[in-house]
Design an enzyme around this catalytic site. Structure first.
Site, PDB file in Angstrom:
ATOM      1  N   GLU A 133      22.723 -41.861  46.449  1.00 52.92           N
ATOM      2  CA  GLU A 133      21.575 -41.548  47.305  1.00 52.92           C
ATOM      3  C   GLU A 133      20.302 -41.910  46.548  1.00 52.92           C
ATOM      4  O   GLU A 133      20.346 -42.126  45.331  1.00 52.92           O
ATOM      5  CB  GLU A 133      21.569 -40.053  47.647  1.00 52.92           C
ATOM      6  CG  GLU A 133      22.782 -39.642  48.466  1.00 52.92           C
ATOM      7  CD  GLU A 133      22.716 -38.200  48.968  1.00 52.92           C
ATOM      8  OE1 GLU A 133      21.715 -37.497  48.672  1.00 52.92           O
ATOM      9  OE2 GLU A 133      23.656 -37.800  49.670  1.00 52.92           O
ATOM     10  N   ILE A 163      24.451 -49.115  49.403  1.00 56.48           N
ATOM     11  CA  ILE A 163      25.835 -49.177  49.871  1.00 56.48           C
ATOM     12  C   ILE A 163      26.259 -50.640  50.089  1.00 56.48           C
ATOM     13  O   ILE A 163      25.713 -51.349  50.943  1.00 56.48           O
ATOM     14  CB  ILE A 163      26.040 -48.323  51.143  1.00 56.48           C
ATOM     15  CG1 ILE A 163      25.519 -46.893  50.884  1.00 56.48           C
ATOM     16  CG2 ILE A 163      27.511 -48.322  51.574  1.00 56.48           C
ATOM     17  CD1 ILE A 163      26.023 -46.228  49.595  1.00 56.48           C
ATOM     18  N   ARG A 274      27.801 -83.554  27.490  1.00 47.23           N
ATOM     19  CA  ARG A 274      26.408 -83.649  27.043  1.00 47.23           C
ATOM     20  C   ARG A 274      26.333 -84.181  25.614  1.00 47.23           C
ATOM     21  O   ARG A 274      26.943 -83.614  24.706  1.00 47.23           O
ATOM     22  CB  ARG A 274      25.771 -82.250  27.123  1.00 47.23           C
ATOM     23  CG  ARG A 274      24.375 -82.154  26.556  1.00 47.23           C
ATOM     24  CD  ARG A 274      23.374 -82.891  27.421  1.00 47.23           C
ATOM     25  NE  ARG A 274      22.005 -82.683  26.944  1.00 47.23           N
ATOM     26  CZ  ARG A 274      20.977 -83.385  27.399  1.00 47.23           C
ATOM     27  NH1 ARG A 274      21.142 -84.318  28.335  1.00 47.23           N
ATOM     28  NH2 ARG A 274      19.765 -83.157  26.934  1.00 47.23           N
ATOM     29  N   GLN A 348      22.806 -70.617  27.489  1.00 51.39           N
ATOM     30  CA  GLN A 348      22.313 -71.173  26.218  1.00 51.39           C
ATOM     31  C   GLN A 348      22.957 -72.532  25.924  1.00 51.39           C
ATOM     32  O   GLN A 348      22.286 -73.472  25.494  1.00 51.39           O
ATOM     33  CB  GLN A 348      22.615 -70.184  25.076  1.00 51.39           C
ATOM     34  CG  GLN A 348      21.963 -70.517  23.762  1.00 51.39           C
ATOM     35  CD  GLN A 348      20.447 -70.308  23.796  1.00 51.39           C
ATOM     36  OE1 GLN A 348      19.927 -69.628  24.669  1.00 51.39           O
ATOM     37  NE2 GLN A 348      19.747 -70.930  22.868  1.00 51.39           N
ATOM     38  N   GLY A 351      21.456 -75.354  27.622  1.00 53.50           N
ATOM     39  CA  GLY A 351      20.049 -75.612  27.302  1.00 53.50           C
ATOM     40  C   GLY A 351      19.163 -75.426  28.528  1.00 53.50           C
ATOM     41  O   GLY A 351      19.407 -74.529  29.341  1.00 53.50           O
ATOM     42  N   GLY A 352      18.167 -76.290  28.663  1.00 54.89           N
ATOM     43  CA  GLY A 352      17.230 -76.182  29.790  1.00 54.89           C
ATOM     44  C   GLY A 352      17.934 -76.297  31.128  1.00 54.89           C
ATOM     45  O   GLY A 352      17.552 -75.631  32.105  1.00 54.89           O
ATOM     46  N   GLU A 375      29.183 -48.608  40.060  1.00 54.73           N
ATOM     47  CA  GLU A 375      30.321 -47.704  39.788  1.00 54.73           C
ATOM     48  C   GLU A 375      30.072 -46.919  38.501  1.00 54.73           C
ATOM     49  O   GLU A 375      30.989 -46.622  37.733  1.00 54.73           O
ATOM     50  CB  GLU A 375      31.659 -48.437  39.791  1.00 54.73           C
ATOM     51  CG  GLU A 375      31.942 -49.011  41.180  1.00 54.73           C
ATOM     52  CD  GLU A 375      33.392 -49.132  41.547  1.00 54.73           C
ATOM     53  OE1 GLU A 375      34.248 -48.456  40.941  1.00 54.73           O
ATOM     54  OE2 GLU A 375      33.669 -49.900  42.480  1.00 54.73           O
TER      55      GLU A 375
HETATM   56  C1  LIG Z   1      23.869 -53.898  44.042  1.00 53.54           C
HETATM   57  C2  LIG Z   1      24.319 -52.467  44.002  1.00 53.54           C
HETATM   58  C3  LIG Z   1      25.425 -52.086  44.734  1.00 53.54           C
HETATM   59  C4  LIG Z   1      25.850 -50.749  44.725  1.00 53.54           C
HETATM   60  N1  LIG Z   1      26.911 -50.358  45.527  1.00 53.54           N
HETATM   61  C5  LIG Z   1      27.172 -49.036  45.688  1.00 53.54           C
HETATM   62  C6  LIG Z   1      28.120 -48.598  46.667  1.00 53.54           C
HETATM   63  O1  LIG Z   1      28.770 -49.401  47.358  1.00 53.54           O
HETATM   64  N2  LIG Z   1      28.307 -47.271  46.848  1.00 53.54           N
HETATM   65  C7  LIG Z   1      27.617 -46.340  46.120  1.00 53.54           C
HETATM   66  O2  LIG Z   1      27.839 -45.153  46.345  1.00 53.54           O
HETATM   67  N3  LIG Z   1      26.724 -46.725  45.165  1.00 53.54           N
HETATM   68  C8  LIG Z   1      26.479 -48.043  44.945  1.00 53.54           C
HETATM   69  N4  LIG Z   1      25.547 -48.455  44.008  1.00 53.54           N
HETATM   70  C9  LIG Z   1      24.819 -47.445  43.246  1.00 53.54           C
HETATM   71  C10 LIG Z   1      25.105 -47.470  41.770  1.00 53.54           C
HETATM   72  O3  LIG Z   1      26.363 -46.926  41.499  1.00 53.54           O
HETATM   73  C11 LIG Z   1      23.940 -46.719  41.071  1.00 53.54           C
HETATM   74  O4  LIG Z   1      22.826 -47.573  41.142  1.00 53.54           O
HETATM   75  C12 LIG Z   1      24.263 -46.352  39.660  1.00 53.54           C
HETATM   76  O5  LIG Z   1      25.258 -45.364  39.617  1.00 53.54           O
HETATM   77  C13 LIG Z   1      23.024 -45.860  38.890  1.00 53.54           C
HETATM   78  O6  LIG Z   1      22.291 -44.939  39.609  1.00 53.54           O
HETATM   79  P1  LIG Z   1      20.701 -45.141  39.738  1.00 53.54           P
HETATM   80  O7  LIG Z   1      20.483 -46.519  40.243  1.00 53.54           O
HETATM   81  O8  LIG Z   1      20.150 -44.021  40.547  1.00 53.54           O
HETATM   82  O9  LIG Z   1      20.159 -45.066  38.269  1.00 53.54           O
HETATM   83  P2  LIG Z   1      19.747 -43.751  37.461  1.00 53.54           P
HETATM   84  O10 LIG Z   1      20.818 -42.726  37.572  1.00 53.54           O
HETATM   85  O11 LIG Z   1      18.369 -43.359  37.863  1.00 53.54           O
HETATM   86  O12 LIG Z   1      19.721 -44.313  35.973  1.00 53.54           O
HETATM   87  C14 LIG Z   1      18.597 -44.992  35.412  1.00 53.54           C
HETATM   88  C15 LIG Z   1      18.902 -45.247  33.933  1.00 53.54           C
HETATM   89  O13 LIG Z   1      19.068 -43.986  33.263  1.00 53.54           O
HETATM   90  C16 LIG Z   1      20.303 -43.967  32.577  1.00 53.54           C
HETATM   91  N5  LIG Z   1      20.859 -42.617  32.573  1.00 53.54           N
HETATM   92  C17 LIG Z   1      20.933 -41.740  33.611  1.00 53.54           C
HETATM   93  N6  LIG Z   1      21.510 -40.592  33.207  1.00 53.54           N
HETATM   94  C18 LIG Z   1      21.825 -40.750  31.899  1.00 53.54           C
HETATM   95  C19 LIG Z   1      22.434 -39.921  30.912  1.00 53.54           C
HETATM   96  N7  LIG Z   1      22.893 -38.709  31.205  1.00 53.54           N
HETATM   97  N8  LIG Z   1      22.569 -40.414  29.651  1.00 53.54           N
HETATM   98  C20 LIG Z   1      22.134 -41.650  29.341  1.00 53.54           C
HETATM   99  N9  LIG Z   1      21.551 -42.481  30.237  1.00 53.54           N
HETATM  100  C21 LIG Z   1      21.405 -42.041  31.500  1.00 53.54           C
HETATM  101  C22 LIG Z   1      21.194 -44.926  33.359  1.00 53.54           C
HETATM  102  O14 LIG Z   1      22.279 -45.399  32.583  1.00 53.54           O
HETATM  103  C23 LIG Z   1      20.212 -46.017  33.711  1.00 53.54           C
HETATM  104  O15 LIG Z   1      20.067 -46.906  32.627  1.00 53.54           O
HETATM  105  C24 LIG Z   1      25.152 -49.796  43.956  1.00 53.54           C
HETATM  106  C25 LIG Z   1      24.042 -50.198  43.198  1.00 53.54           C
HETATM  107  C26 LIG Z   1      23.611 -51.502  43.233  1.00 53.54           C
HETATM  108  C27 LIG Z   1      22.389 -51.900  42.445  1.00 53.54           C
END
Ligand SMILES: Cc1cc2nc3c(=O)[nH]c(=O)nc-3n(C[C@H](O)[C@H](O)[C@H](O)COP(=O)(O)OP(=O)(O)OC[C@H]3O[C@@H](n4cnc5c(N)ncnc54)[C@H](O)[C@@H]3O)c2cc1C
Length: 390
Positions: A133, A163, A274, A348, A351-352, A375
């Site tokens: 969410e 999603i 190359r 890398q 290259g370009g 995930e």
């Molecule tokens: C292209 C894409 C497809 C996706 N598909 C799905 C899907 O099909 N279904 C679904 O349910 N979700 C999906 N996701 C969601 C995805 O799983 C989340 O984006 C992910 O779990 C991270 O949550 P966030 O983006 O809110 O990042 P945040 O939780 O806000 O994290 C931000 C940063 O803080 C770090 N962080 C947070 N908590 C901690 C901690 N306790 N210790 C250390 N570091 C921490 C994280 O590692 C990250 O670097 C998708 C995301 C993307 C971008």
């Protein structure tokens, strides 16, 4: 179909090797030609969906009892790996069909399995997974989407974010709060249909990579669904969602392997062609060492991923839980970090030219990045591993 359970920890069977050959041929003939266009235009890879469905590879994990191919976890990994080798966006068709439907496979009633796995196996419907969410990513247990029981129905309200394949999929496993006092034990899982009244979608996200895979918000506005769409018991949804990820993180590792293999294969060919300083750049030891490191990291990631897939299969077929949680997280984390390094090195080596869209390694590098994020980010994987050390 590769439904054997007799593959050992690290070595795919002959049947798995045959499956790989046939998926590779299909991917090169029917998916690769569209990969750059799908990325450039940010459009759903309909050609890949059609080709995978015609070959019964779009949701190969669905058990035979529900009309599926009944492929084991390693066979599913091989399909995703080979599709990702040419087009990461397309590999999200089999991967997310497994992710979305696995909660039903693992915890759904027989009636729910019959109703939803059949159309998935037939290729009439795709399945998405709606856990995240806007304010609940790494801390997915902090979700706010609610499901309130009303007689024979539940009424769902909330916003799911990020999603994958939203809008394209007919079915969604949606996690929602049924008892706010119990935190993760008050979360339940439901099947929601795209056709349910009150379901709508946000605009596709504008992403760095996997541009052919639509990522959208899912809005649930007073969505009234029959109570028998509940997956398992009330309050078990979060546990089911996490159990699902134990298995499906291995499919993200597979995607990372495929992307990395595609980049390595391309770079290997390029360095022979190359020429600089009067000879192929592949003759320079500095270049050879880079390729050696790329191949070494990839093979290490592959062995870990296949070992994890073997564990996934044993757990799915009734074995002990073993250390699947550790292995699923480790495979996803290691393979995605390796894919990021390998694709960056492939750019890398070109290259370009590698930095332009005239060559596929630039797309592969952008696509690899997501495997470190979804995930569960790789920081979250390390938390999971630390809590489940073997
Ligand atoms: C292209 C894409 C497809 C996706 N598909 C799905 C899907 O099909 N279904 C679904 O349910 N979700 C999906 N996701 C969601 C995805 O799983 C989340 O984006 C992910 O779990 C991270 O949550 P966030 O983006 O809110 O990042 P945040 O939780 O806000 O994290 C931000 C940063 O803080 C770090 N962080 C947070 N908590 C901690 C901690 N306790 N210790 C250390 N570091 C921490 C994280 O590692 C990250 O670097 C998708 C995301 C993307 C971008």
């Amino acid at each position: 179909m590769a439904g054997t359970k007799d593959f050992d920890l690290y070595r795919p069977s002959e049947e798995h090797d045959m499956l790989r050959d046939s998926v590779r041929a299909l991917a090169e003939a029917k998916i690769a030609p569209y990969a750059a266009e799908v990325d450039e235009e940010g459009r759903f890879p309909e050609e890949a969906r059609a080709a995978l469905t015609a070959a019964d590879l779009h949701a190969i994990h669905v058990p035979e009892a529900f009309g599926g191919a009944g492929a084991d976890a390693l066979a599913t990994v091989i399909v995703i790996e080979e599709v990702a080798r040419v087009c990461a966006s397309s590999s999200l068709i089999p991967a997310v069909n497994k992710l979305g439907s696995l909660p039903v496979v693992l915890a759904g009633s027989e009636a729910l399995k019959k109703k939803y796995l059949g159309p998935l196996a037939q290729g009439d419907a795709m399945f998405s997974y709606a856990l995240s969410e806007p304010d609940a990513g790494s801390d997915a247990g902090g979700m706010k989407t609610k499901a309130v029981r009303d007689g024979d129905h539940y009424v769902l309200n909330g916003v799911k974010r990020w999603i994958t394949n939203a809008g394209v999929s007919e079915y969604y496993t949606v996690m929602a709060v049924t008892d706010p006092d119990k935190r993760t034990k008050g979360i339940s899982a439901f099947v929601v249909e795209k056709a349910d009244e009150g379901v709508s979608f946000g605009a596709p996200e504008k992403k760095l990579g996997i541009k052919g895979s639509p990522t959208r918000e899912v809005y649930l506005d007073n969505v009234r669904i029959p109570a028998d769409r509940l997956i398992g018991e009330e309050g078990t949804g979060f546990a089911t969602a996490m159990k699902t990820l134990d298995h499906t993180r291995i499919t993200i590792a597979a995607q990372a392997l495929g992307i990395a293999q595609g980049a390595l294969d391309y770079a290997k060919g390029y360095v022979q062609e190359r020429k600089q300083f009067g000879k192929p750049i592949g003759d320079f030891q500095g270049v050879q060492f880079m390729l050696a490191d790329m191949a070494m990291k990839l093979e290490a990631a592959r062995q870990l991923t296949y070992a994890a897939a073997a564990k996934s299969e044993r757990v799915a077929t009734g074995g002990d839980k073993e250390d699947l949680t550790f292995f699923g997280a480790a495979a996803k984390c290691y393979a995605s970090d390796a894919a990021m390094e390998i694709t960056t090195d492939a750019v890398q080596l070109l290259g370009g030219y590698g930095y332009t869209r005239d060559y596929p390694v630039e797309r592969m590098m952008r696509d690899a990045k997501i495997t470190q994020i979804y995930e569960g980010t790789n920081q979250v994987q390390r938390i999971v591993m630390a809590r489940n050390l073997p």
